[in-house]
Design a protein around this motif. Structure first.
Motif: not given
Length: 185
Positions: A178, A180, A182
């Protein structure tokens, strides 16, 4: 990288998985109390394929076995996830390279694995509780006989659910990279 990850704080396990594990542990402990309070001195503990007992034990042995077998088999599973931080090269999981790429990812991977192991441990404790209930039931039946279908149904159900959990682990989205997130990117 593992050395850096060890310095980071562990992520807490998800609530429903902890609840499922806690329920399984409570069920196991209650089955132990029930066995201890209700078993006669001589207890059937092994059956032939037809549900007729072919092995007997004392109450103390039966309760001791119901206590020690789960402690020896499933309790260590809860700590296997810590091996991720001790021996990260030993990981055999989807997207291994991505998970090993950063210390924070390794911490997340350890939590995901720990949560999945909690479900597997709870499922296995459920199997042990069912076996204890069968022993308790049989101890009060004439000759200790139980319906022959109980064991195959129990084992097939356990294996089916365990297979579903394992397939979800390997094919589901839980362990997909993942970028995405952060915190993990």
């Amino acid at each position: 990288m593992a050395a850096e990850a060890k310095l980071l704080q562990r992520e807490p396990a998800g609530g429903w998985r902890r609840l499922v594990l806690a329920a399984a542990v409570v069920g196991w402990l209650l089955s132990l109390v029930w066995l201890n309070l209700t078993l006669p001195e001589r207890v059937p503990t092994h059956w032939s394929g037809g549900g007729v007992p072919d092995g007997w034990s004392s109450r103390t042995s039966a309760v001791g076995f119901a206590l020690l077998l789960p402690l020896a088999t499933v309790a260590p599973m809860l700590w296997i996830s810590r091996l991720v931080l001790v021996w990260p090269d030993g990981i055999n999981a989807p997207h291994k390279e991505w998970w090993l790429g950063r210390p924070r990812r390794l911490i997340r991977f350890e939590r995901l694995l720990r949560e999945d192991l909690m479900v597997i441990v709870a499922l296995t404790l459920g199997l042990f509780v069912a076996i204890s209930l069968i022993i308790g039931y049989a101890a009060h039946e004439p000759g200790g006989v139980v319906p022959a279908w109980w064991f195959p149904v129990l084992v097939v159900a356990y294996l089916a659910v365990l297979t579903a959990v394992t397939v979800r682990i390997y094919t589901g989205s839980r362990y997909r990279p993942d970028d995405h997130d952060r915190e993990l990117a």
